[in-house]
Write an enzyme that holds these catalytic residues in place. Structure first.
Site, short mmCIF file in Angstrom:
data_model
loop_
_atom_site.label_atom_id
_atom_site.label_comp_id
_atom_site.label_asym_id
_atom_site.label_seq_id
_atom_site.Cartn_x
_atom_site.Cartn_y
_atom_site.Cartn_z
N ASP A 195 0.84 -1.20 0.00
CA ASP A 195 0.00 0.00 0.00
C ASP A 195 0.87 1.26 0.00
OD1 ASP A 195 0.85 -0.18 2.60
OD2 ASP A 195 -1.15 -0.10 3.51
N GLU A 212 8.96 -3.98 10.54
CA GLU A 212 9.42 -2.69 9.98
C GLU A 212 9.95 -1.79 11.09
OE1 GLU A 212 6.75 -0.81 7.23
OE2 GLU A 212 7.93 1.03 7.16
O1 KIV Z 1 3.52 -1.07 1.59
C1 KIV Z 1 4.69 -1.44 1.54
O2 KIV Z 1 5.41 -1.22 0.58
C2 KIV Z 1 5.21 -2.17 2.68
C3 KIV Z 1 6.69 -2.33 2.75
C4 KIV Z 1 7.30 -1.06 3.15
C5 KIV Z 1 7.08 -3.45 3.60
O3 KIV Z 1 4.49 -2.59 3.53
#
Ligand code: KIV
Length: 276
Positions: A56, A193
């Protein structure tokens, strides 16, 4: 016709959830990247990344929003369909966007849409203890799940900014316990994260499920970054864990290959990309 059976005999069969588990068991690092369209997906596939996430983050890097909050299930499906067309080898993971998994029924309906309409092979949701029931419900229906812990960008307005999580010992312990609960509820993969190295290491040692990190240190089972960050496209102040792999190389393919090689060898992340 029986594509799955034919592919099993290929020299390099497509990645599936068993491959990811085997890679963790063998200590082979898992290289993951985000993608949002067929052309880049094909390029990442050619560079032999293992997992492609339709994140997202598309709300920020494609749509130009400040956060991921405005992204909808329809947006993710649109990009997921395009990415699926570009992949032959990599495993396709798709994000459940903000407020698309507030109840068991809603989560199941939206996960099914991402898989049936989008072509995703696993869905990712941001969660902690509060999402254990939802993960259990999805797993009971054989939906493969990745649980995203640590910094949860969908909660940015609640947390008050994009900041490192799990620095305090009690918060770190809570995160390790939540990761274990989510795995036991049926999560096949955990994504961490923006947490200190020590938390990345503790979660990785505690779980049988593969742990993918973004700013979670070198001890996790694999790494993921946002494609446009590693290609040097994203402007402004970037998170500490970002490395520009395009610098000094003459094509996006070379940059993605360099990223995959650096993850596999453990050269990325270096200490300057980590929190401790
Ligand atoms: O939305 C995304 O790209 C993510 C990554 C940063 C892990 O969740």
């Amino acid at each position: 016709m029986y594509t799955q059976l034919e592919q099993r005999d290929m020299a390099e069969p497509p990645i599936n959830v068993s491959t990811l588990r085997r890679m963790k068991a063998d200590g082979e690092k898992i290289a993951c990247l985000t993608a949002y369209d067929a052309s880049y997906a094909a390029l990442i596939d050619a560079a032999r990344a293992d997992v492609v996430l339709v994140g997202d983050s598309l709300g920020m890097v494609i749509q130009g929003h400040d956060t991921t909050v405005p992204v909808t299930v329809d947006h993710v499906i649109y990009h997921c369909k395009a990415v699926a067309r570009g992949l032959r080898h990599a495993f396709l993971l798709a994000d459940m966007p903000f407020m698309s998994y507030t109840s068991n029924d809603q989560a199941l309906t939206n996960a099914v849409r991402l898989m049936q309409d989008g072509g995703a092979m696993m869905i990712k949701l941001e969660g902690g203890e509060g999402q254990v029931g939802i993960v259990e419900h999805l797993a009971r229906h054989d939906i493969p799940v990745c649980a995203h812990l640590g910094l949860k960008p969908q909660s940015v307005h609640k947390i008050g900014g994009f900041r490192v999580q799990g620095r305090a010992p009690d918060k770190a312990r809570e995160m390790v316990a939540a990761a274990k609960r989510l795995q036991d509820a049926g999560a096949d993969v955990v994504l961490l994260e923006c947490v200190p190295n020590e938390v990345g290491e503790a979660v990785t040692n505690k779980l049988e499920a593969p742990v993918i990190g973004i700013g979670a240190g070198p001890q996790v089972d694999g790494q993921i970054l946002v494609l446009y960050d590693i290609l040097g496209i994203t402007r402004g102040r970037l998170p500490r864990f970002v490395r520009n792999f395009q610098q000094g190389l003459d094509s996006p393919l070379a940059a993605v290959e360099a990223y995959v090689a650096a993850v596999r060898s453990g050269e990325y992340p270096a200490p300057e990309h980590c929190f401790s």
